[in-house]
Scaffold this active site. Structure first.
Site, PDB file in Angstrom:
ATOM      1  N   PHE A  13      43.391  50.934  21.435  1.00 38.87           N
ATOM      2  CA  PHE A  13      43.858  51.164  20.060  1.00 38.87           C
ATOM      3  C   PHE A  13      45.266  51.721  20.094  1.00 38.87           C
ATOM      4  CE2 PHE A  13      44.526  53.821  16.298  1.00 38.87           C
ATOM      5  CZ  PHE A  13      44.354  52.855  15.307  1.00 38.87           C
ATOM      6  N   LYS A  37      49.705  62.532  16.961  1.00 33.16           N
ATOM      7  CA  LYS A  37      48.588  63.452  16.754  1.00 33.16           C
ATOM      8  C   LYS A  37      48.940  64.920  17.020  1.00 33.16           C
ATOM      9  CE  LYS A  37      44.875  60.222  16.556  1.00 33.16           C
ATOM     10  NZ  LYS A  37      45.050  58.876  17.097  1.00 33.16           N
ATOM     11  N   ASP A  50      50.379  55.251  26.280  1.00 34.74           N
ATOM     12  CA  ASP A  50      50.161  55.697  24.904  1.00 34.74           C
ATOM     13  C   ASP A  50      49.374  57.003  25.005  1.00 34.74           C
ATOM     14  OD1 ASP A  50      49.092  56.284  22.421  1.00 34.74           O
ATOM     15  OD2 ASP A  50      48.607  54.204  21.920  1.00 34.74           O
TER      16      ASP A  50
END
Ligand SMILES: *Cc1c(COP(=O)(O)O)cnc(C)c1O
Length: 391
Positions: free
Chosen positions: A134, A248, A219
């Protein structure tokens, strides 16, 4: 489920939400409109590394907001210089570009890798990504993602993202062509249900990409900033990637993301990349406060200890209840329930005042604040076991 009093005709409905409205939070606890307290092991989707509304962040926001909000990205501002310095100082990268969301940071990484391919590899543009990965919800990052639910959405996709299998070096090797400019992966696949890339796999992948003159992009939007017990997830494998993306927890609860690259790979030219709010002082000031906390003496050791404690607690619970394996690293763990009941379990946990997440039909994910306490982990384990046994 009871009628949802908050269903709105004004918002675009993008997901089904429970009939709860959160009005405030502190640390590991959220409070709803009826003054009910919830123990939060989702934390804004692995975002609030210091818990809900920590004073450190509210103070920085108050102070910086009085001083300067947005001078425009066409001018330097001190908080963004400071945060870039901190990221460079504590990583293997040399240059940073700030963004406002993880997807935007990944979009930037994709552009940087394509630019590098254009300059150094005869226009090579393909980026090998992984099944079940993702990377975000822009068109390019959805195309990069290996999430099966994305496959038929918003066609045509952005081309150039062949998919390999995690922990299978051969599956990567077979996809490499003259057109390959990079390989991109999450050190632990978060949305896939917490699937770690093995350290040995990351080492081999680094070796392979070096030999073939291909960039390695990590990532770290979910794994960075101490989530796995080290500042960056890639450190566990002892490798040095070329490009990293953050999001995040970087902002500890405010929208902030970043793209970092080594000197020789930082090849954007003027006009290639930008954005109105990118590197604004309000958010980057928060980022500096967050990273200073996470690298302060003993903080990461504590995350590691808390992670081990939670892992042991979940493993014991799993044995008692004959459930499946616990996987993950640091404070990013998931438990296999052995049956596709995770969505129901999450609903029942919410009714019992515990916030959990089901990334897969059989998996429960735990991503508490990095400063969660042992007592809060015990409370979570107790509540969770009660929910499982229907007490
Ligand atoms: C959350 C996440 C993203 C997307 O970040 P947004 O801020 O939602 O755009 C990308 N990659 C990973 C690994 C993530 O966990």
């Amino acid at each position: 489920m009871k009628d949802n009093p908050f269903t709105s005709n004004d918002l675009m409905e993008i997901t089904s939400r429970p009939p709860i409205l959160f009005v405030r939070g502190k640390g590991s606890w959220l409070v709803d409109h009826e003054d009910r307290r919830y123990l939060d092991f989702v934390q804004g989707w692995a975002v609030n590394c210091l818990g809900h509304s920590p004073e450190l962040i509210t103070d920085v926001l108050a102070e910086q907001s009085r001083r300067l909000l947005t001078p425009s990205p066409a001018f330097y501002n001190q908080p963004s210089l400071d945060l870039a310095r901190l990221i460079v100082k504590h990583s293997c990268f040399h240059r940073v570009f700030f963004a406002n969301s993880g997807a935007e940071a990944n979009e930037g990484a994709i552009k940087l890798a394509r630019k590098w391919g254009e300059l150094h590899k005869n226009g090579a543009y393909e980026i090998i990504t992984f099944e079940n990965s993702f990377h975000g919800r822009t068109l390019a990052t959805m195309s990069a993602s290996g999430k099966p639910q994305f496959e038929r959405l918003f066609e045509p996709k952005v081309k150039g993202f062949p998919k390999a299998r995690i922990n299978d070096l051969g599956s990567v090797e077979r996809l490499i062509t003259d057109q390959t400019t990079a390989v991109m992966l999450e050190p632990v696949q978060g949305e896939a249900g917490v699937v770690p890339a093995r350290d040995s796999f990351l080492k081999e992948l680094r070796e392979l990409t070096r030999q073939k003159n291909i960039l390695l992009i990590v990532d770290e939007i979910q794994t960075g900033m101490g989530r796995t017990g080290k500042l960056w997830g890639y450190e566990h494998a002892g490798i040095k990637p070329d490009i990293m993306t953050l999001g995040k927890m970087l902002g500890g609860g405010v929208p902030l993301a970043a793209l970092a690259a080594t000197q020789s790979k930082s090849c954007f030219e003027h006009g290639d990349q930008g954005g109105t709010f990118n590197g604004n002082p309000l958010m980057t000031a928060v980022g500096s406060a967050v990273i200073k906390t996470v690298v302060s003496p003993g903080f990461l050791e504590n995350v590691d200890a808390l992670g081990r404690y939670m892992m042991q607690g979940l493993t014991d619970l799993s044995k008692r209840r004959s459930l499946g394996r616990v996987r993950g690293r640091g404070l990013l763990l998931a438990l296999d329930l052995g049956q596709d009941i995770a969505v129901k379990v999450v609903e029942r946990a919410l009714d019992a005042g515990l916030i959990l997440n089901a990334p897969r039909p059989n998996m429960i994910r735990f991503m508490p604040a990095l400063n969660v306490t042992l007592d809060e982990i015990d409370q979570m384990l107790n509540l969770f076991e009660k929910v499982l046994t229907g007490q």
